[in-house]
Scaffold this motif. Sequence first.
Motif, PDB file in Angstrom:
ATOM      1  N   ARG A 157       7.472   9.728  17.996  1.00 43.15           N
ATOM      2  CA  ARG A 157       8.228   8.835  17.123  1.00 43.15           C
ATOM      3  C   ARG A 157       9.414   8.208  17.846  1.00 43.15           C
ATOM      4  NH1 ARG A 157      10.616  11.457  13.623  1.00 43.15           N
ATOM      5  NH2 ARG A 157       9.885  13.576  14.043  1.00 43.15           N
ATOM      6  N   CYS A 217      15.203   6.304   1.161  1.00 40.00           N
ATOM      7  CA  CYS A 217      14.532   6.659   2.408  1.00 40.00           C
ATOM      8  C   CYS A 217      14.651   8.161   2.611  1.00 40.00           C
ATOM      9  CB  CYS A 217      15.163   5.905   3.579  1.00 40.00           C
ATOM     10  SG  CYS A 217      14.486   6.335   5.198  1.00 40.00           S
ATOM     11  N   HIS A 225       9.961   8.005   4.886  1.00 44.88           N
ATOM     12  CA  HIS A 225       9.199   7.462   3.772  1.00 44.88           C
ATOM     13  C   HIS A 225      10.136   6.640   2.903  1.00 44.88           C
ATOM     14  CE1 HIS A 225       6.175   6.945   0.703  1.00 44.88           C
ATOM     15  NE2 HIS A 225       7.052   7.339  -0.215  1.00 44.88           N
ATOM     16  N   GLU A 268      10.778   4.361  -0.455  1.00 47.03           N
ATOM     17  CA  GLU A 268      10.310   4.070  -1.808  1.00 47.03           C
ATOM     18  C   GLU A 268      11.162   2.924  -2.344  1.00 47.03           C
ATOM     19  OE1 GLU A 268       9.283   6.214  -6.076  1.00 47.03           O
ATOM     20  OE2 GLU A 268      10.165   7.371  -4.442  1.00 47.03           O
ATOM     21  N   ARG A 326       8.859  11.816   9.938  1.00 46.67           N
ATOM     22  CA  ARG A 326       8.510  10.435   9.607  1.00 46.67           C
ATOM     23  C   ARG A 326       9.222   9.986   8.334  1.00 46.67           C
ATOM     24  NH1 ARG A 326       2.239   9.129   9.145  1.00 46.67           N
ATOM     25  NH2 ARG A 326       2.455  10.811   7.640  1.00 46.67           N
ATOM     26  N   GLU A 368       4.492  -3.150   9.371  1.00 48.38           N
ATOM     27  CA  GLU A 368       3.147  -2.594   9.559  1.00 48.38           C
ATOM     28  C   GLU A 368       2.991  -1.992  10.954  1.00 48.38           C
ATOM     29  OE1 GLU A 368       0.817  -2.136   7.258  1.00 48.38           O
ATOM     30  OE2 GLU A 368       2.382  -2.856   5.901  1.00 48.38           O
ATOM     31  N   ARG A 418       4.524   1.381  10.655  1.00 46.99           N
ATOM     32  CA  ARG A 418       3.655   2.254   9.862  1.00 46.99           C
ATOM     33  C   ARG A 418       2.443   2.701  10.681  1.00 46.99           C
ATOM     34  NH1 ARG A 418      -0.914   2.075   7.383  1.00 46.99           N
ATOM     35  NH2 ARG A 418      -1.204  -0.118   7.964  1.00 46.99           N
ATOM     36  N   LEU A 472       7.024   5.325  10.027  1.00 48.20           N
ATOM     37  CA  LEU A 472       7.382   5.362   8.613  1.00 48.20           C
ATOM     38  C   LEU A 472       6.153   5.165   7.734  1.00 48.20           C
ATOM     39  CD1 LEU A 472       7.200   2.188   7.555  1.00 48.20           C
ATOM     40  CD2 LEU A 472       9.410   2.000   8.690  1.00 48.20           C
ATOM     41  N   THR A 473       6.324   5.504   6.466  1.00 48.57           N
ATOM     42  CA  THR A 473       5.402   5.137   5.405  1.00 48.57           C
ATOM     43  C   THR A 473       6.240   4.502   4.295  1.00 48.57           C
ATOM     44  OG1 THR A 473       5.592   7.311   4.349  1.00 48.57           O
ATOM     45  CG2 THR A 473       3.794   7.003   5.934  1.00 48.57           C
ATOM     46  N   TYR A 474       5.586   3.822   3.368  1.00 51.30           N
ATOM     47  CA  TYR A 474       6.366   3.211   2.293  1.00 51.30           C
ATOM     48  C   TYR A 474       5.514   3.028   1.045  1.00 51.30           C
ATOM     49  CZ  TYR A 474       4.101  -1.240   3.545  1.00 51.30           C
ATOM     50  OH  TYR A 474       3.190  -2.221   3.796  1.00 51.30           O
ATOM     51  N   GLU A 475       6.204   2.937  -0.081  1.00 51.36           N
ATOM     52  CA  GLU A 475       5.574   2.668  -1.375  1.00 51.36           C
ATOM     53  C   GLU A 475       6.453   1.666  -2.111  1.00 51.36           C
ATOM     54  OE1 GLU A 475       4.593   4.991  -5.593  1.00 51.36           O
ATOM     55  OE2 GLU A 475       5.504   6.075  -3.901  1.00 51.36           O
ATOM     56  N   GLY A 509       3.190   5.467  13.080  1.00 47.05           N
ATOM     57  CA  GLY A 509       3.658   6.724  12.512  1.00 47.05           C
ATOM     58  C   GLY A 509       5.153   6.880  12.405  1.00 47.05           C
TER      59      GLY A 509
END
Length: 279
Positions: A27, A215, A235, A237, A233, A84, A87, A92-95, A90
């Motif tokens: 990361r 976050c 995340h 929202e 990682r 993207e 993402r 971050l992720t997001y919603e 690896g």
Amino acid sequence: MLIPDGWSGNGVKTLRRISYWISYVWRLVATDLSFSVFGAGALLASLIVFPVLRLIALVFFLGREWAHRRCQFSISIGFHLFIEFMRFFGVLTYEVRGAEKLRDLSGTLIVSNHPTLLDVVFIISMVPQTLCVVKKEAWTNPFLLGVMWGTGYIQNDEPMQLIDDCVQGMEAGNNLLIFPEATRTVRGKPMKLRRGAASIISTSLKPFVPITITCDPLTLTKADKWFMPAPQRMHYEIIVHDAYDPAPEIIDINQLSLSNRRINRILEKLFAAGLDLHG
């Protein structure tokens, strides 16, 4: 993580520690690569993409506003690709909840809390035609200077001029993104709202769309170095709330300070309620 049969407690701890550091180093490399790509992309846009768009506008008499909007659209695409990219590798992720409320906006004010460095990136990636209020320092950054001029973003150094520019920008059909805190939230402290966003709301009398962002783990704050990854990682929202009409709260436009205090109290409640939804 799968643990081989017969491993002792110390062996399991060692394996987990190795796994953690492999993940951390990955990361670290991916984070630094992501921001390097971001800087290179901004420089490329400033030196090639935006001058070409401005030249087209000049040659075909399309006007500066045409060039600004095409540059804003280019930035939105670039920000989406950047998110993207992070993402995919690896970082971050997001919603996003309520993203449909940002579609087909025109001349709308968007207000958001501001916990991290990437908040503006996420929002602009979802709303292509958007003006931003940007700190004066960005106009002296060699990687961002061309972006500032190309997109027509608004500098925040003159408070009264700022309000006029923002209102005029929305009246021309541009969306406007502003962070009422004017800077990233200080870790461990409550939000401190400035009067800029409230003044724009009070003056324009336009409904605004609130956004709340969290976050986990919290990183990329004012206290964090951009090149250092989070312990794990990230995340994100993001919740897009229903538009709010402030007109009933504004009694007299000539009493701007009173209206500003009322609007800031409304914003505090909206942000608090929104953050509660994040859990």
